[in-house]
Design an enzyme around this catalytic site. Structure first.
Site, PDB file in Angstrom:
ATOM      1  N   ILE A  17     -72.128  81.353  17.230  1.00 46.72           N
ATOM      2  CA  ILE A  17     -71.222  80.238  17.504  1.00 46.72           C
ATOM      3  C   ILE A  17     -70.460  80.468  18.799  1.00 46.72           C
ATOM      4  O   ILE A  17     -70.263  79.548  19.608  1.00 46.72           O
ATOM      5  CB  ILE A  17     -70.250  80.044  16.324  1.00 46.72           C
ATOM      6  CG1 ILE A  17     -71.010  79.574  15.077  1.00 46.72           C
ATOM      7  CG2 ILE A  17     -69.153  79.039  16.673  1.00 46.72           C
ATOM      8  CD1 ILE A  17     -70.148  79.485  13.824  1.00 46.72           C
ATOM      9  N   ASN A  37     -67.586  93.300  20.401  1.00 44.64           N
ATOM     10  CA  ASN A  37     -68.034  94.687  20.285  1.00 44.64           C
ATOM     11  C   ASN A  37     -69.556  94.810  20.271  1.00 44.64           C
ATOM     12  O   ASN A  37     -70.092  95.917  20.165  1.00 44.64           O
ATOM     13  CB  ASN A  37     -67.427  95.354  19.044  1.00 44.64           C
ATOM     14  CG  ASN A  37     -67.937  94.776  17.733  1.00 44.64           C
ATOM     15  OD1 ASN A  37     -68.813  93.918  17.701  1.00 44.64           O
ATOM     16  ND2 ASN A  37     -67.375  95.253  16.625  1.00 44.64           N
ATOM     17  N   ASP A  58     -63.096  95.727  20.413  1.00 47.00           N
ATOM     18  CA  ASP A  58     -63.134  95.454  18.981  1.00 47.00           C
ATOM     19  C   ASP A  58     -61.818  94.849  18.521  1.00 47.00           C
ATOM     20  O   ASP A  58     -60.740  95.331  18.910  1.00 47.00           O
ATOM     21  CB  ASP A  58     -63.408  96.760  18.230  1.00 47.00           C
ATOM     22  CG  ASP A  58     -63.900  96.545  16.817  1.00 47.00           C
ATOM     23  OD1 ASP A  58     -63.141  95.970  16.004  1.00 47.00           O
ATOM     24  OD2 ASP A  58     -65.036  96.953  16.517  1.00 47.00           O
ATOM     25  N   TYR A 146     -65.286  87.388   0.953  1.00 49.13           N
ATOM     26  CA  TYR A 146     -65.314  86.679   2.236  1.00 49.13           C
ATOM     27  C   TYR A 146     -64.461  85.415   2.174  1.00 49.13           C
ATOM     28  O   TYR A 146     -63.632  85.157   3.059  1.00 49.13           O
ATOM     29  CB  TYR A 146     -66.754  86.329   2.610  1.00 49.13           C
ATOM     30  CG  TYR A 146     -66.859  85.445   3.823  1.00 49.13           C
ATOM     31  CD1 TYR A 146     -66.660  85.953   5.101  1.00 49.13           C
ATOM     32  CD2 TYR A 146     -67.162  84.083   3.695  1.00 49.13           C
ATOM     33  CE1 TYR A 146     -66.744  85.142   6.219  1.00 49.13           C
ATOM     34  CE2 TYR A 146     -67.251  83.269   4.802  1.00 49.13           C
ATOM     35  CZ  TYR A 146     -67.031  83.796   6.064  1.00 49.13           C
ATOM     36  OH  TYR A 146     -67.112  82.981   7.163  1.00 49.13           O
ATOM     37  N   ASN A 175     -71.908  74.796   6.591  1.00 44.63           N
ATOM     38  CA  ASN A 175     -73.067  75.660   6.877  1.00 44.63           C
ATOM     39  C   ASN A 175     -73.610  75.410   8.275  1.00 44.63           C
ATOM     40  O   ASN A 175     -74.235  74.375   8.528  1.00 44.63           O
ATOM     41  CB  ASN A 175     -74.153  75.441   5.821  1.00 44.63           C
ATOM     42  CG  ASN A 175     -73.733  75.981   4.467  1.00 44.63           C
ATOM     43  OD1 ASN A 175     -72.889  75.393   3.784  1.00 44.63           O
ATOM     44  ND2 ASN A 175     -74.284  77.116   4.073  1.00 44.63           N
TER      45      ASN A 175
END
Length: 323
Positions: A17, A37, A58, A146, A175
């Site tokens: 994305i 990262n 990171d 998640y 999705n």
């Protein structure tokens, strides 16, 4: 065209994305800094551009995030651990990325007084829907670590808004699919995996009966929503969805029509953390960000097939909706 006086930090900008959004920002002459990262992102996803600065770092590192945030006016936070299955198998590791890493970015953005923070949330916050399509006011009952992590991110963003005046907008992606989504990655969506197996003349693997339904959003529409959200005065949360749903067997049939690969799916046991049906109400997307999804599922799939297999023969050429 004049360059925008904005410097946008995109965490995870070399990813699926992120790279599509970076391209769109550059097309509109924003200055862009990417922090990634490269654990799943790739430098090859990004163009060489005078307005683009890439920093290897990171989001779990306070120093990396604070350094990347210097001089930034807007921040788009996309870096995350995005596999539901991985979050179930390793909830601590997942939370380190999705809660501590996200909080690190939010805090740095707050201290830097950025004009706007936009961050990736997820339809996973909803859990099992009481009714469809899902609006932003629906009850949140995530079924996986998640989903819970993304809900926690939303609460932190709201709290930092109250404490420090951080203007933020969380985008609840449904999705997402499209080019650059690696089918061999544990982070891959179901469309990438189905297409990879069909083009390899292998039956698609379906967990459960295949009648579970999803609202699939083309990555180009996600990128449009991200850019619109960065410039919008709206704060809170907003679905990024099409308002349309299709079950997995129907999806496989459509992919079969577009690829000429008609293979019956192989069924495997259902996953406990999977949500049966999902479809988003996109009224707030239209009202707040003044955009509508413009890619039909058929055309989005065709674009993906062209990317994965440029020489493939197509059944038809679906028509894209007007912008």
């Amino acid at each position: 065209m004049l360059t925008y006086p904005h410097q946008v930090l995109v965490t995870g900008g070399a990813g699926f994305i992120g790279s599509h959004t970076v391209e769109r920002l550059l097309q509109e002459n924003f200055r862009v800094r990417v922090l990634d990262n490269l654990s799943t992102g790739r430098l090859s996803n990004l163009p060489t551009h005078p307005l683009l600065d890439v920093v290897i770092g990171d989001i779990r590192s306070v120093d990396d995030v604070q350094a990347a945030m210097k001089g930034v006016t807007h921040c788009l936070h996309l870096a995350a651990q995005v596999s539901v299955t991985s979050s179930v198998e390793d909830p601590v590791g997942s939370a380190t990325h999705n809660i501590l890493g996200a909080l690190n970015v939010m805090h740095a953005a707050s201290m830097a007084r950025v004009h706007k923070l936009v961050y990736a949330s997820s339809a996973a916050v909803y859990g099992i829907p009481a009714q469809l399509p899902l609006s932003e006011e629906a009850t949140l009952q995530p079924l996986s670590p998640y989903g819970l992590e993304k809900w926690v991110d939303e609460r932190y963003a709201a709290l930092l808004g109250s404490l420090h005046g951080l203007p933020s907008l969380g985008l609840r992606y449904f999705n997402v699919y499209g080019p650059r989504q690696d089918p061999n990655s544990p982070y891959a969506g179901v469309i990438a995996r189905f297409l990879d197996r069909l083009l390899s003349l292998q039956p698609p693997l379906v967990f459960g009966d295949g009648l579970q339904s999803r609202d699939f959003v083309y990555v180009g529409d996600i990128a449009r929503a991200n850019v619109a959200a960065l410039l919008s005065p709206r704060c809170g949360v907003c679905n990024v969805a099409t308002g349309q749903q299709i079950d997995l067997l129907g999806l496989i049939d459509l992919l079969g029509q577009l690829t000429h690969c008609h293979l019956a799916p192989q069924h495997l046991p259902a996953k406990a953390e999977d949500i049966r049906d999902s479809c988003g109400n996109n009224q707030r997307l239209s009202e707040w960000l003044t955009i509508e999804p413009k890619w039909t599922l058929a055309e989005g799939l065709s674009e993906l097939i062209r990317y994965v297999s440029p020489t493939h023969d197509y059944v038809n050429e679906p028509t894209r909706l007007n912008a």
